[in-house]
Design a protein around this motif. Sequence first.
Motif, PDB file in Angstrom:
ATOM      1  N   MET A 294      -5.872   9.648  -2.050  1.00 39.59           N
ATOM      2  CA  MET A 294      -5.843   8.835  -3.239  1.00 39.59           C
ATOM      3  C   MET A 294      -6.497   7.490  -2.933  1.00 39.59           C
ATOM      4  O   MET A 294      -6.132   6.829  -1.985  1.00 39.59           O
ATOM      5  CB  MET A 294      -4.402   8.624  -3.681  1.00 39.59           C
ATOM      6  N   LYS A 295      -7.434   7.090  -3.726  1.00 44.83           N
ATOM      7  CA  LYS A 295      -8.107   5.813  -3.547  1.00 44.83           C
ATOM      8  C   LYS A 295      -7.519   4.805  -4.525  1.00 44.83           C
ATOM      9  O   LYS A 295      -7.498   5.032  -5.720  1.00 44.83           O
ATOM     10  CB  LYS A 295      -9.607   5.961  -3.775  1.00 44.83           C
ATOM     11  N   VAL A 296      -7.013   3.707  -3.986  1.00 42.19           N
ATOM     12  CA  VAL A 296      -6.380   2.675  -4.798  1.00 42.19           C
ATOM     13  C   VAL A 296      -7.126   1.378  -4.574  1.00 42.19           C
ATOM     14  O   VAL A 296      -7.398   0.999  -3.440  1.00 42.19           O
ATOM     15  CB  VAL A 296      -4.896   2.502  -4.408  1.00 42.19           C
ATOM     16  N   ASN A 297      -7.458   0.687  -5.641  1.00 44.39           N
ATOM     17  CA  ASN A 297      -8.145  -0.582  -5.532  1.00 44.39           C
ATOM     18  C   ASN A 297      -7.140  -1.719  -5.449  1.00 44.39           C
ATOM     19  O   ASN A 297      -6.147  -1.731  -6.166  1.00 44.39           O
ATOM     20  CB  ASN A 297      -9.057  -0.832  -6.737  1.00 44.39           C
ATOM     21  N   ILE A 298      -7.395  -2.680  -4.569  1.00 44.93           N
ATOM     22  CA  ILE A 298      -6.640  -3.919  -4.552  1.00 44.93           C
ATOM     23  C   ILE A 298      -7.388  -4.853  -5.490  1.00 44.93           C
ATOM     24  O   ILE A 298      -8.525  -5.205  -5.238  1.00 44.93           O
ATOM     25  CB  ILE A 298      -6.591  -4.543  -3.145  1.00 44.93           C
ATOM     26  N   THR A 299      -6.759  -5.224  -6.572  1.00 47.30           N
ATOM     27  CA  THR A 299      -7.478  -6.009  -7.571  1.00 47.30           C
ATOM     28  C   THR A 299      -7.094  -7.478  -7.584  1.00 47.30           C
ATOM     29  O   THR A 299      -7.877  -8.304  -7.985  1.00 47.30           O
ATOM     30  CB  THR A 299      -7.252  -5.426  -8.971  1.00 47.30           C
ATOM     31  N   PHE A 300      -5.894  -7.830  -7.154  1.00 46.13           N
ATOM     32  CA  PHE A 300      -5.447  -9.212  -7.197  1.00 46.13           C
ATOM     33  C   PHE A 300      -4.862  -9.600  -5.842  1.00 46.13           C
ATOM     34  O   PHE A 300      -4.109  -8.845  -5.248  1.00 46.13           O
ATOM     35  CB  PHE A 300      -4.378  -9.417  -8.273  1.00 46.13           C
ATOM     36  N   SER A 301      -5.199 -10.790  -5.381  1.00 45.27           N
ATOM     37  CA  SER A 301      -4.678 -11.232  -4.086  1.00 45.27           C
ATOM     38  C   SER A 301      -3.167 -11.398  -4.113  1.00 45.27           C
ATOM     39  O   SER A 301      -2.517 -11.364  -3.083  1.00 45.27           O
ATOM     40  CB  SER A 301      -5.356 -12.529  -3.647  1.00 45.27           C
ATOM     41  N   ASN A 302      -2.562 -11.566  -5.323  1.00 39.17           N
ATOM     42  CA  ASN A 302      -1.105 -11.706  -5.367  1.00 39.17           C
ATOM     43  C   ASN A 302      -0.406 -10.375  -5.110  1.00 39.17           C
ATOM     44  O   ASN A 302       0.811 -10.322  -5.025  1.00 39.17           O
ATOM     45  CB  ASN A 302      -0.639 -12.332  -6.674  1.00 39.17           C
ATOM     46  N   GLU A 303      -1.145  -9.279  -4.963  1.00 38.45           N
ATOM     47  CA  GLU A 303      -0.560  -8.004  -4.571  1.00 38.45           C
ATOM     48  C   GLU A 303      -0.282  -7.979  -3.071  1.00 38.45           C
ATOM     49  O   GLU A 303       0.424  -7.123  -2.588  1.00 38.45           O
ATOM     50  CB  GLU A 303      -1.465  -6.841  -4.956  1.00 38.45           C
ATOM     51  N   ILE A 304      -0.840  -8.927  -2.338  1.00 36.46           N
ATOM     52  CA  ILE A 304      -0.579  -9.071  -0.909  1.00 36.46           C
ATOM     53  C   ILE A 304       0.423 -10.211  -0.771  1.00 36.46           C
ATOM     54  O   ILE A 304       0.142 -11.345  -1.130  1.00 36.46           O
ATOM     55  CB  ILE A 304      -1.868  -9.402  -0.137  1.00 36.46           C
TER      56      ILE A 304
ATOM     57  N   THR B 182      -7.694  -5.301   4.663  1.00 36.31           N
ATOM     58  CA  THR B 182      -8.751  -4.425   4.162  1.00 36.31           C
ATOM     59  C   THR B 182      -8.166  -3.051   3.874  1.00 36.31           C
ATOM     60  O   THR B 182      -7.503  -2.469   4.726  1.00 36.31           O
ATOM     61  CB  THR B 182      -9.887  -4.297   5.188  1.00 36.31           C
ATOM     62  N   ALA B 183      -8.416  -2.570   2.657  1.00 38.64           N
ATOM     63  CA  ALA B 183      -7.985  -1.230   2.259  1.00 38.64           C
ATOM     64  C   ALA B 183      -9.031  -0.658   1.319  1.00 38.64           C
ATOM     65  O   ALA B 183      -9.495  -1.345   0.410  1.00 38.64           O
ATOM     66  CB  ALA B 183      -6.628  -1.269   1.565  1.00 38.64           C
ATOM     67  N   ASN B 184      -9.428   0.578   1.557  1.00 34.11           N
ATOM     68  CA  ASN B 184     -10.411   1.252   0.704  1.00 34.11           C
ATOM     69  C   ASN B 184     -11.697   0.451   0.541  1.00 34.11           C
ATOM     70  O   ASN B 184     -12.280   0.417  -0.535  1.00 34.11           O
ATOM     71  CB  ASN B 184      -9.811   1.556  -0.665  1.00 34.11           C
ATOM     72  N   GLY B 185     -12.109  -0.232   1.606  1.00 29.25           N
ATOM     73  CA  GLY B 185     -13.361  -0.975   1.577  1.00 29.25           C
ATOM     74  C   GLY B 185     -13.290  -2.316   0.874  1.00 29.25           C
ATOM     75  O   GLY B 185     -14.302  -2.989   0.726  1.00 29.25           O
ATOM     76  N   ILE B 186     -12.104  -2.735   0.435  1.00 31.28           N
ATOM     77  CA  ILE B 186     -11.937  -4.017  -0.244  1.00 31.28           C
ATOM     78  C   ILE B 186     -11.107  -4.928   0.649  1.00 31.28           C
ATOM     79  O   ILE B 186     -10.068  -4.520   1.174  1.00 31.28           O
ATOM     80  CB  ILE B 186     -11.233  -3.836  -1.605  1.00 31.28           C
ATOM     81  N   SER B 187     -11.565  -6.162   0.826  1.00 29.61           N
ATOM     82  CA  SER B 187     -10.842  -7.128   1.649  1.00 29.61           C
ATOM     83  C   SER B 187     -10.293  -8.252   0.785  1.00 29.61           C
ATOM     84  O   SER B 187     -10.969  -8.722  -0.128  1.00 29.61           O
ATOM     85  CB  SER B 187     -11.764  -7.733   2.706  1.00 29.61           C
ATOM     86  N   LYS B 188      -9.076  -8.660   1.113  1.00 29.06           N
ATOM     87  CA  LYS B 188      -8.436  -9.797   0.453  1.00 29.06           C
ATOM     88  C   LYS B 188      -7.911 -10.726   1.529  1.00 29.06           C
ATOM     89  O   LYS B 188      -7.461 -10.280   2.586  1.00 29.06           O
ATOM     90  CB  LYS B 188      -7.279  -9.355  -0.450  1.00 29.06           C
ATOM     91  N   ARG B 189      -7.947 -12.032   1.252  1.00 25.83           N
ATOM     92  CA  ARG B 189      -7.489 -13.035   2.205  1.00 25.83           C
ATOM     93  C   ARG B 189      -6.368 -13.873   1.628  1.00 25.83           C
ATOM     94  O   ARG B 189      -6.337 -14.153   0.448  1.00 25.83           O
ATOM     95  CB  ARG B 189      -8.625 -13.989   2.547  1.00 25.83           C
ATOM     96  N   THR B 190      -5.501 -14.284   2.531  1.00 25.19           N
ATOM     97  CA  THR B 190      -4.472 -15.263   2.206  1.00 25.19           C
ATOM     98  C   THR B 190      -4.143 -16.016   3.487  1.00 25.19           C
ATOM     99  O   THR B 190      -4.717 -15.717   4.533  1.00 25.19           O
ATOM    100  CB  THR B 190      -3.229 -14.576   1.590  1.00 25.19           C
TER     101      THR B 190
END
Length: 87
Positions: free
Chosen positions: A1-11, A73-81
């Motif tokens: 299952m491929k899930v997109n991380i769309t908002f940094s507040n999800e981390i 990094t998940a599913n090729g998308i990186s988020k920073r905090t």
Amino acid sequence: MKVNITFSNEIKVYPNPTSTSVNITLPPEIEKYQIDIHDIMGKLVYTEIQNENSTTEIEIGTWTEGVYIVNVTANGISKRTKFLISK
């Protein structure tokens, strides 16, 4: 299952500030992700690939005080905090 991380507040990174350990939590549907933590100078101080748990606890009691950058990094998308170590 491929899930997109769309908002940094999800981390979620907590507690922040911290002195002994830090928890990094992602949505439970994200099954595989990589955590990289850099100090404020850009030096990689921690890396981990997580395959199951949505929460990772990292012991940071021996790390130097200061600001750290968390890159997830998940599913090729990186988020920073960031988080702060204050003793």
